[in-house]
Design a protein around this motif. Sequence first.
Motif, short mmCIF file in Angstrom:
data_model
loop_
_atom_site.label_atom_id
_atom_site.label_comp_id
_atom_site.label_asym_id
_atom_site.label_seq_id
_atom_site.Cartn_x
_atom_site.Cartn_y
_atom_site.Cartn_z
N ALA A 21 0.83 -1.21 0.00
CA ALA A 21 0.00 0.00 0.00
C ALA A 21 0.86 1.26 0.00
CB ALA A 21 -0.93 -0.02 1.21
N VAL A 22 1.95 1.23 0.76
CA VAL A 22 2.85 2.38 0.81
C VAL A 22 3.50 2.61 -0.55
CG1 VAL A 22 5.03 3.22 1.78
CG2 VAL A 22 3.29 2.26 3.29
N LEU A 23 3.94 1.54 -1.20
CA LEU A 23 4.57 1.69 -2.52
C LEU A 23 3.59 2.28 -3.53
CD1 LEU A 23 7.00 1.27 -4.35
CD2 LEU A 23 6.22 -1.07 -4.75
N GLY A 31 1.45 10.21 -5.81
CA GLY A 31 2.77 10.65 -6.23
C GLY A 31 3.70 11.13 -5.13
N ILE A 32 3.63 10.50 -3.94
CA ILE A 32 4.59 10.86 -2.88
C ILE A 32 5.84 10.01 -3.12
CG2 ILE A 32 4.94 11.11 -0.40
CD1 ILE A 32 1.91 10.99 -0.05
N TRP A 33 6.71 10.47 -4.01
CA TRP A 33 7.78 9.64 -4.55
C TRP A 33 8.73 9.05 -3.50
CZ3 TRP A 33 12.66 11.38 -3.55
CH2 TRP A 33 12.81 12.73 -3.26
N PRO A 34 9.04 9.73 -2.35
CA PRO A 34 9.95 9.09 -1.39
C PRO A 34 9.39 7.79 -0.80
CG PRO A 34 9.78 11.45 -0.94
CD PRO A 34 8.70 11.11 -1.92
N ALA A 36 8.40 5.33 -2.29
CA ALA A 36 8.88 4.16 -3.04
C ALA A 36 10.00 3.47 -2.27
CB ALA A 36 9.36 4.58 -4.42
N PHE A 37 10.86 4.24 -1.63
CA PHE A 37 11.96 3.66 -0.85
C PHE A 37 11.44 2.97 0.41
CE2 PHE A 37 13.71 7.05 -3.41
CZ PHE A 37 14.89 6.51 -3.89
N VAL A 38 10.42 3.57 1.01
CA VAL A 38 9.83 2.98 2.22
C VAL A 38 9.15 1.66 1.88
CG1 VAL A 38 8.21 3.35 4.12
CG2 VAL A 38 9.53 5.28 3.22
N GLY A 39 8.33 1.67 0.82
CA GLY A 39 7.64 0.45 0.43
C GLY A 39 8.60 -0.66 0.04
N ALA A 40 9.67 -0.32 -0.69
CA ALA A 40 10.66 -1.32 -1.08
C ALA A 40 11.37 -1.87 0.15
CB ALA A 40 11.67 -0.72 -2.05
N ALA A 41 11.70 -1.00 1.11
CA ALA A 41 12.37 -1.45 2.33
C ALA A 41 11.48 -2.41 3.12
CB ALA A 41 12.74 -0.25 3.19
N MET A 42 10.20 -2.12 3.16
CA MET A 42 9.28 -2.97 3.93
C MET A 42 9.22 -4.38 3.34
SD MET A 42 6.31 -0.14 4.71
CE MET A 42 5.29 -1.12 5.81
N THR A 43 9.20 -4.48 2.01
CA THR A 43 9.14 -5.82 1.44
C THR A 43 10.46 -6.56 1.56
OG1 THR A 43 8.51 -7.13 -0.49
CG2 THR A 43 9.65 -5.08 -0.94
N GLN A 154 9.24 7.49 -9.83
CA GLN A 154 9.93 8.76 -9.67
C GLN A 154 9.57 9.79 -10.73
OE1 GLN A 154 11.90 9.08 -6.70
NE2 GLN A 154 10.59 7.25 -6.57
N ALA A 155 8.53 9.50 -11.52
CA ALA A 155 8.16 10.39 -12.62
C ALA A 155 7.87 11.81 -12.15
CB ALA A 155 6.95 9.83 -13.36
N ASP A 156 7.32 11.96 -10.95
CA ASP A 156 6.98 13.29 -10.43
C ASP A 156 8.01 13.81 -9.44
OD1 ASP A 156 4.64 13.43 -11.91
OD2 ASP A 156 3.45 12.45 -10.36
N GLY A 157 9.14 13.12 -9.31
CA GLY A 157 10.14 13.50 -8.33
C GLY A 157 11.44 13.98 -8.96
N PRO A 158 12.39 14.39 -8.13
CA PRO A 158 13.65 14.94 -8.63
C PRO A 158 14.70 13.90 -8.97
CG PRO A 158 13.59 15.08 -6.24
CD PRO A 158 12.27 14.51 -6.66
#
Length: 517
Positions: A21-23, A31-34, A36-43, A154-158
């Motif tokens: 869900a976080v990812l 589009g809260i791009w950071p 993605a790192f949290v969701g990946a870390a959780m899995t 990361q489409a909407d991120g830096p």
Amino acid sequence: MPGRPVLPLWLALPVAVAGGAVLDLAYPDIGIWPLAFVGAAMTLLTLIGRSAWGAVAVGAVFAASFYLLHIAWITRYLGPVPWFALAGVETVLSAVGAIAITLAYRWLPRVAPARWARVTLLPALVAAVWTAREQFMGSWPYTGFPWARLGMSQADGPLAELASWLGVSGLSFVMAFVVAAAIEAVRMRFWRRPRLAAPAVAAAALLILIPQFPTTDAGTMRVGAVQGNGPSGYFDERNSYDVYRAQLAATQPLVGEDIDVLLWPEGGVDSDPLNDESMAKALDELSKKVDAPLIINAATERGSKVYNSSMLWQAGAENPIATHDKTHPVPMGEYVPDRWFFEALAPDLVGLIQREYTPGTNPPFFDVNGVGVGLAICFDVIYDDVIWQGARDGAEVYMFQTNNADFRGTDENVQQLGFARMRAIETGRAVVNISTVGTSQVIGPDGSVIDGLAADTAGALLVDVPLRTGLTPAVVIGPAMQWVLGWSALPVLVLLGVFVRRRTKAAPSAKDDAAEV
């Protein structure tokens, strides 16, 4: 210890559900791009130290949580069956891939137990397995579904600019490496040995500091792009030529303007101009009116085959001047593979798909009066081969034609826009993304929005679109990067497995020899 689970299974399962869900929140439209790192870390945390079946369990609940949320737009008109079917296939494939990630965590520390290997080689292998799983799911079954690659978040991120160097798969790899390296640094208490955090910090710096690869300014092209907002959905009530008429009405403000090309969306012409003489004449008249070539799209029949075709059309020429047929028709949307099998499972749904679109083999490129135009029809935007071929063939700008009418009011169209933005950054070229019903946008070579039309409105854009030449490293070495940063994980895992098995077999023999002595 590297071999023990970080989380017990009873905790890993809900963490995996939450991770999916976080990812999803990292992608448009949230589009809260950071995240993605949290969701990946959780899995990844749920997979460390698991058995193969444990990896399947946590991998499946993570993927189900993610995909059921991420592609809920499928239910808009088609209901829950296709939604569960596609999410189910992606869940199974993702769960199988989770075994490989677990094996990487199990085997590599046995072969290379040193601390430096734990924060470099292990994260690299985990990231490569993650990337290989994405690439496999993006190419199989049939044409695959590369809709939700980690890099696309990361489409909407830096951080998207790294994609111009390594491609989207390369961006996925670096993101997964950062997460895996950070996890290992924390597990080994990096605050006692700060250098253990260096690989994660270095990879994060790569994401943050590497600028977009520059391409060369080649002038501008004045593009008229029209969103007719006509009845172009599969279940919309309409009469013959209604979509064409809606497009034509929305085009009227461009008549008399100085334009270089007029662009209409996928399905903007709802009759085959190759076999409908009246439609061909109407397009000739339109080209005369706007005094410019047209890039239009229609379903075309050639012989016994049907294609989803983009055509370059100009009054007074042998039309169409050029044709591009969609490279990857959507399975279960534009054709039914193994129809006999799926019709037995869901005859009513499968029976709705009457046309069987044939994959195109002609290049996704038009020469429009000396300007190279790269093409992608609807979901072809998510396939690297289509985008890269257009750039290699000489595209100075991209024009993406899509029909989002079957997903009105959902996240689908903004997710697809995110992919279009990523393609602009990856190739260093502007993108004109025109939809039948919106949202449509002109996106600059840096990913910025130049102009746009809101969803569910009729309108026309007239924009001097920047042109660019020169190929980014992503286009030049993209296929090689997919092998080096993705597929290479598979032989490495096999070699590790063989080595560990031989060492395990050799260990009892060594003990027996010692006992005899």
